[in-house]
Scaffold this motif. Structure first.
Motif, PDB file in Angstrom:
ATOM      1  N   CYS A 162     -45.382  63.147 -70.005  1.00 35.54           N
ATOM      2  CA  CYS A 162     -45.455  64.606 -70.062  1.00 35.54           C
ATOM      3  C   CYS A 162     -44.041  65.162 -70.200  1.00 35.54           C
ATOM      4  O   CYS A 162     -43.225  65.035 -69.284  1.00 35.54           O
ATOM      5  N   VAL A 163     -43.760  65.773 -71.339  1.00 36.19           N
ATOM      6  CA  VAL A 163     -42.416  66.291 -71.632  1.00 36.19           C
ATOM      7  C   VAL A 163     -42.387  67.799 -71.413  1.00 36.19           C
ATOM      8  O   VAL A 163     -43.272  68.518 -71.873  1.00 36.19           O
ATOM      9  N   ILE A 164     -41.349  68.262 -70.711  1.00 33.38           N
ATOM     10  CA  ILE A 164     -41.179  69.701 -70.502  1.00 33.38           C
ATOM     11  C   ILE A 164     -39.749  70.105 -70.856  1.00 33.38           C
ATOM     12  O   ILE A 164     -38.840  69.284 -70.879  1.00 33.38           O
ATOM     13  N   GLY A 165     -39.589  71.386 -71.130  1.00 29.71           N
ATOM     14  CA  GLY A 165     -38.269  71.980 -71.342  1.00 29.71           C
ATOM     15  C   GLY A 165     -38.230  73.289 -70.583  1.00 29.71           C
ATOM     16  O   GLY A 165     -39.269  73.890 -70.299  1.00 29.71           O
ATOM     17  N   ALA A 166     -37.026  73.748 -70.267  1.00 32.63           N
ATOM     18  CA  ALA A 166     -36.887  74.934 -69.415  1.00 32.63           C
ATOM     19  C   ALA A 166     -36.642  76.214 -70.190  1.00 32.63           C
ATOM     20  O   ALA A 166     -36.630  77.290 -69.611  1.00 32.63           O
ATOM     21  N   GLN A 167     -36.458  76.135 -71.502  1.00 32.89           N
ATOM     22  CA  GLN A 167     -35.934  77.281 -72.238  1.00 32.89           C
ATOM     23  C   GLN A 167     -36.963  78.351 -72.577  1.00 32.89           C
ATOM     24  O   GLN A 167     -36.592  79.416 -73.053  1.00 32.89           O
ATOM     25  N   LYS A 168     -38.230  78.102 -72.333  1.00 37.56           N
ATOM     26  CA  LYS A 168     -39.241  79.098 -72.696  1.00 37.56           C
ATOM     27  C   LYS A 168     -39.761  79.804 -71.436  1.00 37.56           C
ATOM     28  O   LYS A 168     -39.094  80.665 -70.884  1.00 37.56           O
ATOM     29  N   ALA A 169     -40.955  79.475 -70.978  1.00 45.03           N
ATOM     30  CA  ALA A 169     -41.541  80.226 -69.872  1.00 45.03           C
ATOM     31  C   ALA A 169     -40.765  80.085 -68.563  1.00 45.03           C
ATOM     32  O   ALA A 169     -40.798  80.983 -67.718  1.00 45.03           O
ATOM     33  N   MET A 170     -40.069  78.977 -68.387  1.00 44.31           N
ATOM     34  CA  MET A 170     -39.284  78.811 -67.166  1.00 44.31           C
ATOM     35  C   MET A 170     -38.063  79.728 -67.148  1.00 44.31           C
ATOM     36  O   MET A 170     -37.490  79.978 -66.088  1.00 44.31           O
ATOM     37  N   GLY A 171     -37.646  80.200 -68.311  1.00 44.64           N
ATOM     38  CA  GLY A 171     -36.486  81.088 -68.380  1.00 44.64           C
ATOM     39  C   GLY A 171     -35.183  80.394 -68.046  1.00 44.64           C
ATOM     40  O   GLY A 171     -34.268  81.002 -67.488  1.00 44.64           O
ATOM     41  N   GLY A 172     -35.073  79.119 -68.405  1.00 48.18           N
ATOM     42  CA  GLY A 172     -33.901  78.334 -68.052  1.00 48.18           C
ATOM     43  C   GLY A 172     -33.135  77.837 -69.265  1.00 48.18           C
ATOM     44  O   GLY A 172     -33.276  78.360 -70.371  1.00 48.18           O
ATOM     45  N   PRO A 173     -32.317  76.804 -69.085  1.00 49.20           N
ATOM     46  CA  PRO A 173     -31.443  76.317 -70.161  1.00 49.20           C
ATOM     47  C   PRO A 173     -32.185  75.461 -71.181  1.00 49.20           C
ATOM     48  O   PRO A 173     -33.199  74.830 -70.871  1.00 49.20           O
ATOM     49  N   ALA A 174     -31.642  75.418 -72.390  1.00 47.41           N
ATOM     50  CA  ALA A 174     -32.236  74.614 -73.455  1.00 47.41           C
ATOM     51  C   ALA A 174     -31.635  73.221 -73.545  1.00 47.41           C
ATOM     52  O   ALA A 174     -32.205  72.342 -74.187  1.00 47.41           O
ATOM     53  N   GLY A 175     -30.510  72.992 -72.915  1.00 45.07           N
ATOM     54  CA  GLY A 175     -29.761  71.770 -73.146  1.00 45.07           C
ATOM     55  C   GLY A 175     -30.154  70.567 -72.319  1.00 45.07           C
ATOM     56  O   GLY A 175     -29.572  69.491 -72.490  1.00 45.07           O
ATOM     57  N   VAL A 176     -31.106  70.712 -71.399  1.00 41.81           N
ATOM     58  CA  VAL A 176     -31.649  69.568 -70.675  1.00 41.81           C
ATOM     59  C   VAL A 176     -33.171  69.684 -70.687  1.00 41.81           C
ATOM     60  O   VAL A 176     -33.727  70.763 -70.871  1.00 41.81           O
ATOM     61  N   SER A 177     -33.849  68.567 -70.481  1.00 47.29           N
ATOM     62  CA  SER A 177     -35.308  68.527 -70.519  1.00 47.29           C
ATOM     63  C   SER A 177     -35.757  67.394 -69.610  1.00 47.29           C
ATOM     64  O   SER A 177     -34.929  66.686 -69.031  1.00 47.29           O
ATOM     65  N   ALA A 178     -37.060  67.226 -69.474  1.00 48.45           N
ATOM     66  CA  ALA A 178     -37.543  66.210 -68.546  1.00 48.45           C
ATOM     67  C   ALA A 178     -38.841  65.597 -69.047  1.00 48.45           C
ATOM     68  O   ALA A 178     -39.576  66.202 -69.834  1.00 48.45           O
ATOM     69  N   VAL A 179     -39.115  64.397 -68.565  1.00 48.45           N
ATOM     70  CA  VAL A 179     -40.368  63.710 -68.888  1.00 48.45           C
ATOM     71  C   VAL A 179     -40.853  62.983 -67.639  1.00 48.45           C
ATOM     72  O   VAL A 179     -40.070  62.339 -66.933  1.00 48.45           O
ATOM     73  N   SER A 180     -42.132  63.134 -67.343  1.00 49.88           N
ATOM     74  CA  SER A 180     -42.747  62.339 -66.280  1.00 49.88           C
ATOM     75  C   SER A 180     -43.397  61.126 -66.922  1.00 49.88           C
ATOM     76  O   SER A 180     -43.989  61.218 -68.001  1.00 49.88           O
ATOM     77  N   VAL A 181     -43.270  59.986 -66.245  1.00 56.15           N
ATOM     78  CA  VAL A 181     -43.685  58.712 -66.836  1.00 56.15           C
ATOM     79  C   VAL A 181     -44.560  57.958 -65.843  1.00 56.15           C
ATOM     80  O   VAL A 181     -44.142  57.688 -64.711  1.00 56.15           O
ATOM     81  N   SER A 182     -45.767  57.599 -66.265  1.00 56.89           N
ATOM     82  CA  SER A 182     -46.669  56.832 -65.409  1.00 56.89           C
ATOM     83  C   SER A 182     -46.280  55.357 -65.408  1.00 56.89           C
ATOM     84  O   SER A 182     -45.531  54.880 -66.272  1.00 56.89           O
ATOM     85  N   GLU A 183     -46.817  54.622 -64.448  1.00 60.48           N
ATOM     86  CA  GLU A 183     -46.573  53.177 -64.404  1.00 60.48           C
ATOM     87  C   GLU A 183     -47.119  52.501 -65.660  1.00 60.48           C
ATOM     88  O   GLU A 183     -46.520  51.555 -66.188  1.00 60.48           O
ATOM     89  N   ARG A 184     -48.273  52.975 -66.151  1.00 64.08           N
ATOM     90  CA  ARG A 184     -48.831  52.405 -67.386  1.00 64.08           C
ATOM     91  C   ARG A 184     -47.881  52.601 -68.560  1.00 64.08           C
ATOM     92  O   ARG A 184     -47.727  51.723 -69.400  1.00 64.08           O
ATOM     93  N   ALA A 185     -47.259  53.781 -68.601  1.00 61.56           N
ATOM     94  CA  ALA A 185     -46.347  54.046 -69.705  1.00 61.56           C
ATOM     95  C   ALA A 185     -45.105  53.171 -69.615  1.00 61.56           C
ATOM     96  O   ALA A 185     -44.626  52.639 -70.638  1.00 61.56           O
TER      97      ALA A 185
END
Length: 367
Positions: A162-185
Motif C-alpha cells: 500500500c503506497v501513500i504520499g503526503a502531498q494531497k489530502a494530507m496537506g504535507g510534503p511531496a518529496g517523501v512517501s511510504a509503503v506498507s509491506v506484508s510478510e507475503r509481499a
C-alpha cells in the motif's frame, strides 16, 4: 550566519523510525512501513519491480492514467498482464474483478488505484480486496490520493503493498512517501531474482539493512526537511483527528458536485455517480463546444491561486479538475472555484447561476 532550515542537527535513526511508526498508526497497520526518500512514484515503481517478474500473471485495473503506467511497468518486468479498463467517469466493481479471475485463475498479482485525483473517481477497495483474498493473489494499491480523504486500511482489506504520499489530502510534503509491506509481499520479493538490489528503487535494501537491522542505521542521508515536514503533517492530522480531516474532504467533494449542478451553464460532474466520486478532488465535464483548458485559463484570470486545472493530455478538452484537498478542503475555496468558473462560462455566452451555486455549497457544508 545560521539558518533554521540549513543548520539542523542530523535526523537520527530513532526519529526516522518514530515517523514510520506514526505513518503505520495512520494506516492502522501492523505491517512493516518504509518511508521512501522520494515522491510517491519511487515506491510505486519500486514495489512493482520488486514483486513482479517473468513468472507473474497480473490483473491491472485501469481507471485513470496511473493504472496505465502500472501496466507498462508490469510488462517491462516480464509479467503477463491482463488489463481491466473502466471508463474514467466510473469506478471498477468487485464483480468485474471476479469475472477476470474466472477467465484467468492463474492471476497472482492485482494492481489498483484507490482514488484517481486525475480523473476524480474512487474504487471500492474493501470489496475488491475480498475477491483478491479469495484467489490468493498479491494485492498492490496506490492510495497516494486517497490517504487523508477517505479510509485506507491495508490490514483490514488484505492489501499487501500500500503506497501513500503526503502531498494531497494530507496537506504535507511531496518529496517523501511510504509503503506498507506484508510478510507475503516480502517473501515474494525475496524470491524474485529480478527485484532491484543496491538501487534507489530497492525495497529489499530497506528490509535487509534497515528493518532487519532493528532500524538503527539508515541506508543513506535522509531528506531531512521533507521528513520533518512529514512529521509535522502527521502531527496536525493527529491533532485534528483523521475522521475530521476526512469529513472535510467529503464535504468539499459533495459541495463541489452540488454547487456545479446548481451553477448550470452546461458544466456538470465528470464522474456520474456520487458513490464513485473521490473526496480528494472533483472533476467536471466542460460544456459541448468549449475547451476545458480555455475555461480554466479564463477562471484563473480572476484568481491565479485557485486549485483548478484542466485534465491531462486528451482530457484537456473536456475535463476540469477542482483540487479541493489539504488546506483547500474549505467551503470558501469551493465557492471561489465555482464563482470563477461561472465567470468563465459567462464569457462564452452561457448563463450560469452563481448565487444558486453558492447557496448549494453552503447548504452542503452546514449539514
Amino acid at each position: 550566519m545560521t539558518h533554521p532550515f540549513l543548520d539542523l542537527a542530523p535526523l537520527s535513526a530513532a526519529r526516522f523510525a518514530s515517523i514510520e511508526d506514526r505513518v503505520a498508526r495512520l494506516l492502522g497497520t501492523e505491517q512493516d512501513v518504509v518511508i521512501m526518500q522520494g515522491e510517491a512514484l519511487l515506491p510505486l515503481e519500486g514495489a512493482i519491480r520488486a514483486a513482479a517478474g517473468p513468472g507473474t500473471t497480473a490483473l491491472n485495473v485501469i481507471t485513470g492514467p496511473y493504472g496505465q503506467t502500472f501496466g507498462t511497468w508490469l510488462r517491462d518486468c516480464g509479467a503477463t498482464v491482463y488489463d481491466l479498463s473502466v471508463p474514467y467517469h466510473a469506478a471498477v466493481t468487485a464483480d468485474q474483478v471476479r469475472a477476470v479471475f474466472a477467465q484467468h485463475p492463474e492471476i497472482d498479482f492485482v494492481s489498483l488505484v484507490h482514488a484517481e485525483a486525475a480523473t476524480g473517481n474512487t474504487n471500492p477497495v474493501a470489496e475488491i480486496g475480498e475477491v483478491v483474498r479469495e484467489q490468493g493473489a498479491l494485492f498492490y494499491l496506490d492510495a497516494v490520493a486517497a490517504i487523508g480523504a477517505e479510509p485506507v486500511l491495508p490490514d483490514a482489506w488484505g492489501v499487501d503493498l500500500c503506497v501513500i504520499g503526503a502531498q494531497k489530502a494530507m496537506g504535507g510534503p511531496a518529496g517523501v512517501s511510504a509503503v506498507s509491506v506484508s510478510e507475503r509481499a516480502w517473501a515474494r520479493m525475496a524470491a524474485n531474482p529480478h527485484a532491484p538490489r543496491r538501487s534507489y528503487l530497492s525495497l529489499l535494501d530497506w528490509k535487509e539493512r534497515w528493518i532487519d537491522g532493528g532500524r538503527t542505521a539508515l541506508l543513506h542521508a535522509p531528506a531531512q526537511l521533507e521528513m520533518l515536514a512529514l512529521e509535522a503533517c502527521i502531527e496536525r492530522i493527529e491533532a485534528d483527528g483523521l475522521e475530521t480531516v476526512m469529513a472535510r474532504h467529503r464535504k468539499a467533494a459533495a459541495a463541489t458536485r452540488a454547487g456545479v449542478r446548481a451553477l448550470g451553464g452546461g458544466l456538470e460532474p465528470y464522474v456520474r455517480e456520487d458513490a464513485a466520486a473521490a473526496p480528494v478532488a472533483t472533476t467536471l465535464r466542460a460544456p459541448e463546444g468549449i475547451a476545458a483548458s480555455d475555461l480554466v485559463a479564463r477562471a484563473l484570470k480572476t484568481d491565479a491561486g485557485l486549485p483548478l486545472a484542466a485534465g491531462g493530455g486528451p482530457l484537456a478538452t473536456e475535463m476540469i479538475r477542482v483540487n479541493h484537498y489539504g488546506p483547500d478542503a474549505r467551503p470558501e475555496v469551493v465557492e471561489s472555484c465555482l464563482t470563477a468558473l461561472g465567470t468563465a462560462l459567462a464569457d462564452h455566452g452561457a448563463t450560469p447561476d452563481v448565487d444558486s451555486a453558492r447557496r448549494a455549497v453552503a447548504e452542503v457544508w452546514e449539514k
